[in-house]
Scaffold this active site. Structure first.
Site, PDB file in Angstrom:
ATOM      1  CG  ASP A  35      -2.062   0.938   1.125  1.00  0.00           C
ATOM      2  OD1 ASP A  35      -2.281   1.492   0.032  1.00  0.00           O
ATOM      3  OD2 ASP A  35      -2.764   1.131   2.134  1.00  0.00           O
ATOM      4  CG  ASN A  83      -7.506  -2.209  -5.835  1.00  0.00           C
ATOM      5  OD1 ASN A  83      -6.588  -3.017  -5.658  1.00  0.00           O
ATOM      6  ND2 ASN A  83      -7.729  -1.206  -4.995  1.00  0.00           N
TER       7      ASN A  83
HETATM    8  C1  FPP Z   1      -1.824   0.231  -3.348  1.00  0.00           C
HETATM    9  O1  FPP Z   1      -1.333   1.525  -3.496  1.00  0.00           O
HETATM   10  C2  FPP Z   1      -1.377  -0.614  -4.424  1.00  0.00           C
HETATM   11  C3  FPP Z   1      -2.176  -1.166  -5.372  1.00  0.00           C
HETATM   12  C4  FPP Z   1      -3.631  -0.988  -5.435  1.00  0.00           C
HETATM   13  C5  FPP Z   1      -1.641  -1.996  -6.432  1.00  0.00           C
HETATM   14  C6  FPP Z   1      -0.404  -2.725  -6.099  1.00  0.00           C
HETATM   15  C7  FPP Z   1       0.348  -2.909  -7.336  1.00  0.00           C
HETATM   16  C8  FPP Z   1       1.694  -2.903  -7.437  1.00  0.00           C
HETATM   17  C9  FPP Z   1       2.633  -2.860  -6.312  1.00  0.00           C
HETATM   18  C10 FPP Z   1       2.328  -2.962  -8.754  1.00  0.00           C
HETATM   19  C11 FPP Z   1       1.716  -3.908  -9.649  1.00  0.00           C
HETATM   20  C12 FPP Z   1       1.872  -5.312  -9.220  1.00  0.00           C
HETATM   21  C13 FPP Z   1       1.708  -6.302 -10.080  1.00  0.00           C
HETATM   22  C14 FPP Z   1       1.906  -7.729  -9.676  1.00  0.00           C
HETATM   23  C15 FPP Z   1       1.369  -5.982 -11.449  1.00  0.00           C
HETATM   24  P1  FPP Z   1      -2.389   2.710  -3.617  1.00  0.00           P
HETATM   25  O2  FPP Z   1      -2.535   3.035  -5.053  1.00  0.00           O
HETATM   26  O3  FPP Z   1      -3.645   2.326  -2.911  1.00  0.00           O
HETATM   27  O4  FPP Z   1      -1.658   3.856  -2.854  1.00  0.00           O
HETATM   28  P2  FPP Z   1      -2.352   5.028  -2.043  1.00  0.00           P
HETATM   29  O5  FPP Z   1      -3.120   4.378  -0.915  1.00  0.00           O
HETATM   30  O6  FPP Z   1      -1.195   5.840  -1.569  1.00  0.00           O
HETATM   31  O7  FPP Z   1      -3.231   5.766  -3.003  1.00  0.00           O
END
Ligand code: FPP
Length: 265
Positions: A35, A83
C-alpha cells in the site's frame, strides 16, 4: 534477548540485519499488502502510475530478498475486488503493468522454479490478461518449493462464500457428509488450499487494516504494520520486518511458562 532490548533495525546495515536472522525462525509464508504507491507518487508530483511502477520494482526486490533468505511462500495483494472502483485509466494501467510483469518474469519463474498461483475472481480480468495469467499459472503449476500467490480481483469474504457454495454442492452430490466438515476440510475449498497459513503479514503505508485480505488464513498470523510507503519498502525494510518477526513469541493460544494460567491470547 527480550523484545524491549531489541535495537531499532534502522541502526543496522543490511549485512548486519542478515547476520542476525536465524534460518530456523524464518516465516514459511509471508503475505504482503503493498500500500502507498499513490501517495509515494503524489509526494513527488508524479502520476499515480509512476508509484505503481516503482511499486513493481520494490516487489521484485522484496521477492528476491525473501527467496535469498529461504522463505518459500509469498502472497501479495496486487489487485483487490474494490480496486475496480478506481478511475478506468488507473485500472487499465495496472492491468498493463500486470501484463508486462508476467511477460518479463515468465522465464524467471521457470529458471527459479517458482509456482505462480493467481487467486481471486480471475474471470473479471481483461481477456488477454486472463489468458496470460492462466498460461503462466499452468506452466509453473508443477513447482512446489517456491510459491508466489498473487491475489487479483480478490476479496476474502467472496473466497469464503465461494468455498461454502462448492462445499454445499459436494454435500448435495453425496460426495461429502456434514459430519466430515472441519477446519482442515474447509481449508481445502479455499483458493490457497495446500499452502501453509501466512506466518507474517506486512502492510505498508501506515494503514493498520486487513482490507479483506486472506481473512480465514491469517487467524494466527503475526501482523507487521509500517509507515513506509510500498515503493520505498526494499531489501533493508524486508530484513527488518523478518527480524522483528523473529523476536516475537508465537503461542497460538497456548501459554508459556512465564505466563499466568489465565493468559493465552
Ligand atoms: C496500493 O497503493 C497498491 C495497489 C492498489 C496496487 C499494487 C500494485 C503494485 C505494487 C504494482 C503492480 C503489481 C503487479 C503484480 C502488477 P495505492 O494506489 O492504494 O496507494 P495510495 O493508498 O497511496 O493511493
Amino acid at each position: 534477548m527480550s523484545h524491549s532490548q531489541v535495537a531499532s533495525p534502522d541502526q543496522f546495515t543490511e549485512a548486519e540485519l542478515l547476520s542476525q536472522l536465524d534460518a530456523h525462525l524464518l516465516p514459511q509464508h509471508v503475505a504482503i499488502i503493498m500500500d502507498g504507491n499513490g501517495r509515494w507518487a503524489a509526494l513527488r508530483g508524479l502520476p499515480r502510475i509512476e508509484g505503481h511502477r516503482q511499486g513493481l520494482t520494490a516487489l521484485r526486490e522484496v521477492l528476491d530478498t525473501c527467496h535469498e533468505v529461504g522463505i518459500p511462500n509469498l502472497t501479495i495483494y496486487a489487485f483487490s475486488h474494490e480496486n475496480w472502483n478506481r478511475p478506468a485509466a488507473e485500472v487499465s494501467m495496472l492491468m498493463h503493468l500486470l501484463d508486462d510483469y508476467l511477460t518479463q518474469e515468465r522465464q524467471g519463474f521457470q529458471d527459479r522454479q517458482i509456482r505462480f498461483l493467481p487467486i481471486g475472481r480471475l474471470e473479471k480480468l481483461p481477456t488477454s490478461v486472463q489468458r496470460l495469467v492462466q498460461e503462466v499459472a499452468d506452466e509453473t503449476q508443477h513447482f512446489t518449493d517456491r510459491v508466489l500467490t498473487v491475489a487479483l480481483s480478490y476479496g476474502g469474504r467472496a473466497e469464503i462464500v465461494d468455498a461454502v457454495k462448492t462445499l454445499v454442492k459436494d454435500i448435495q452430490l453425496g460426495a461429502l457428509s456434514e459430519d466430515q466438515i472441519d477446519e482442515n476440510l474447509f481449508e481445502q475449498y479455499l483458493s490457497t488450499h495446500g499452502l501453509p497459513d501466512p506466518d507474517l503479514l506486512i502492510r505498508t503505508s501506515g494503514e493498520s487494516r486487513i482490507s479483506n485480505f486472506l481473512p480465514w488464513q491469517i487467524a494466527y498470523t503475526e501482523l507487521y504494520f509500517t509507515k513506509i510507503l510500498w515503493p520505498d519498502f526494499r531489501r533493508h525494510e524486508t530484513l527488518a520486518a523478518l527480524l522483528d518477526y523473529q523476536n516475537r513469541e508465537r503461542r497460538f493460544g497456548r501459554v508459556t511458562q512465564a505466563d499466568s494460567p489465565q493468559s493465552g491470547l
